[in-house]
Every structure is written in structure tokens, then in C-alpha cells.
Design a protein around this motif. Structure first.
Motif, PDB file in Angstrom:
ATOM      1  N   CYS A  58       3.828  -3.083  -1.448  1.00 57.21           N
ATOM      2  CA  CYS A  58       4.869  -3.119  -0.421  1.00 57.21           C
ATOM      3  C   CYS A  58       6.134  -3.761  -0.989  1.00 57.21           C
ATOM      4  O   CYS A  58       6.083  -4.787  -1.674  1.00 57.21           O
ATOM      5  N   CYS A  88       8.355  -5.505   0.311  1.00 55.28           N
ATOM      6  CA  CYS A  88       8.738  -6.825   0.820  1.00 55.28           C
ATOM      7  C   CYS A  88       8.187  -7.954  -0.049  1.00 55.28           C
ATOM      8  O   CYS A  88       8.641  -9.090   0.052  1.00 55.28           O
ATOM      9  N   ARG A 140       0.620  -6.123  -0.444  1.00 58.19           N
ATOM     10  CA  ARG A 140      -0.274  -5.092   0.107  1.00 58.19           C
ATOM     11  C   ARG A 140      -0.014  -3.746  -0.569  1.00 58.19           C
ATOM     12  O   ARG A 140       1.127  -3.380  -0.851  1.00 58.19           O
ATOM     13  N   VAL A 197       0.394   0.176  -0.709  1.00 53.73           N
ATOM     14  CA  VAL A 197       0.874   1.244   0.172  1.00 53.73           C
ATOM     15  C   VAL A 197       0.589   2.572  -0.528  1.00 53.73           C
ATOM     16  O   VAL A 197       1.053   2.792  -1.640  1.00 53.73           O
ATOM     17  N   SER A 199       5.379   0.318   7.575  1.00 53.88           N
ATOM     18  CA  SER A 199       4.119  -0.428   7.547  1.00 53.88           C
ATOM     19  C   SER A 199       3.870  -1.116   8.881  1.00 53.88           C
ATOM     20  O   SER A 199       3.766  -2.339   8.946  1.00 53.88           O
ATOM     21  N   LEU A 227       0.781  -3.325   8.931  1.00 52.31           N
ATOM     22  CA  LEU A 227       0.753  -4.518   8.087  1.00 52.31           C
ATOM     23  C   LEU A 227       1.485  -5.658   8.784  1.00 52.31           C
ATOM     24  O   LEU A 227       2.411  -5.421   9.559  1.00 52.31           O
ATOM     25  N   CYS A 245       3.704  -7.606   7.666  1.00 56.91           N
ATOM     26  CA  CYS A 245       5.124  -7.683   7.290  1.00 56.91           C
ATOM     27  C   CYS A 245       5.997  -6.709   8.074  1.00 56.91           C
ATOM     28  O   CYS A 245       7.204  -6.899   8.187  1.00 56.91           O
ATOM     29  N   SER A 280       7.191  -3.925   7.266  1.00 60.11           N
ATOM     30  CA  SER A 280       8.269  -3.382   6.435  1.00 60.11           C
ATOM     31  C   SER A 280       8.543  -1.919   6.766  1.00 60.11           C
ATOM     32  O   SER A 280       7.639  -1.168   7.136  1.00 60.11           O
TER      33      SER A 280
END
Length: 130
Positions: free
Chosen positions: A31, A33, A37, A39, A65, A68, A70, A72
């Protein structure tokens, strides 16, 4: 974001690198950010599309996301991450947009209740699909 064409993905992905497997028609990255994680984006009709101009990669539509922590939301365009507003929770969005259920569904009209033009139109639609 750098890119690397691979046959299959390595066990640990490098941050800031988009891995593309043409064999499996899939791209993967950590990810953008920085949360760490993974993706994964399938590259096929109805999913994501990938453009490669010989130097940089564009992946579209956006990567969101919402599942998730975050949340994002971004594009990868010409190898750069373009940030978008944070994703909404899909479950919350569906719950607020859903119409309340009716107590009982309306009954379907019987053939006797259909007018001649509805029957004719239904016939056209049926035969037009063959």
C-alpha cells in the motif's frame, strides 16, 4: 513508483515497487501509504487495466483500500502515486443507501392482466435476444 515484471511475486514485496506478472495477469504492491499491507490487483476485463509505455506504468481505475484500516485511495499514473480522498466504508455506504424493505413484494401481473402491447413487446425482447 518503480515497477518490475516478474513471473510470480516474491515472498516479501519492496515498498515503492509495483510487481507485474503478465503470466498471471496480476499486479501487486505494498500500500502506498506505508502501512505495509499487500495490495493485489487482477489485470483483466472488469477489473484493473495496465498501460506500459516502455518506461512507466499506469494502473486504472483507482486503487481503493476501503477494507484496510488506512483507507488509502490513489491512482498509479505514469509511475507516480496520485492521492485521492480517503475511501468510505463500503458496508456503511451500502447501509445508508439501501432502501427499506417492503413488508411484502408486489405480485407479478398474470398473463391475463398484461395488455396486448406489453405481450408484443415481451415477445420482441425474447426473440431479439436469440
Amino acid at each position: 513508483m518503480n515497477h518490475e515484471f516478474v513471473e510470480s511475486f516474491p515472498e516479501s514485496l519492496e515498498h515503492g515497487k509495483l510487481y507485474v506478472s503478465m503470466r498471471y495477469r496480476t499486479a501487486a504492491h505494498l500500500c502506498a501509504c506505508g502501512c505495509g499491507r499487500k495490495v493485489v490487483t487482477p489485470i483483466r476485463r472488469g477489473a484493473w487495466k495496465l498501460e506500459f509505455d516502455g518506461e512507466s506504468i499506469t494502473l486504472f481505475p483507482s486503487i481503493g483500500s476501503s477494507n484496510l484500516p488506512c483507507r488509502s485511495h490513489y491512482f498509479i499514473r505514469d509511475g507516480l502515486v496520485k492521492w485521492l480522498p480517503e475511501m468510505e466504508d463500503i458496508k456503511e455506504k451500502k447501509a445508508t443507501q439501501a432502501e427499506p424493505l417492503k413488508a411484502e413484494p408486489e405480485p407479478l401481473p398474470s398473463n391475463e392482466e398484461k395488455t396486448w402491447w406489453k405481450k408484443w413487446f415481451g415477445w420482441l425482447v425474447f426473440w431479439g435476444r436469440l
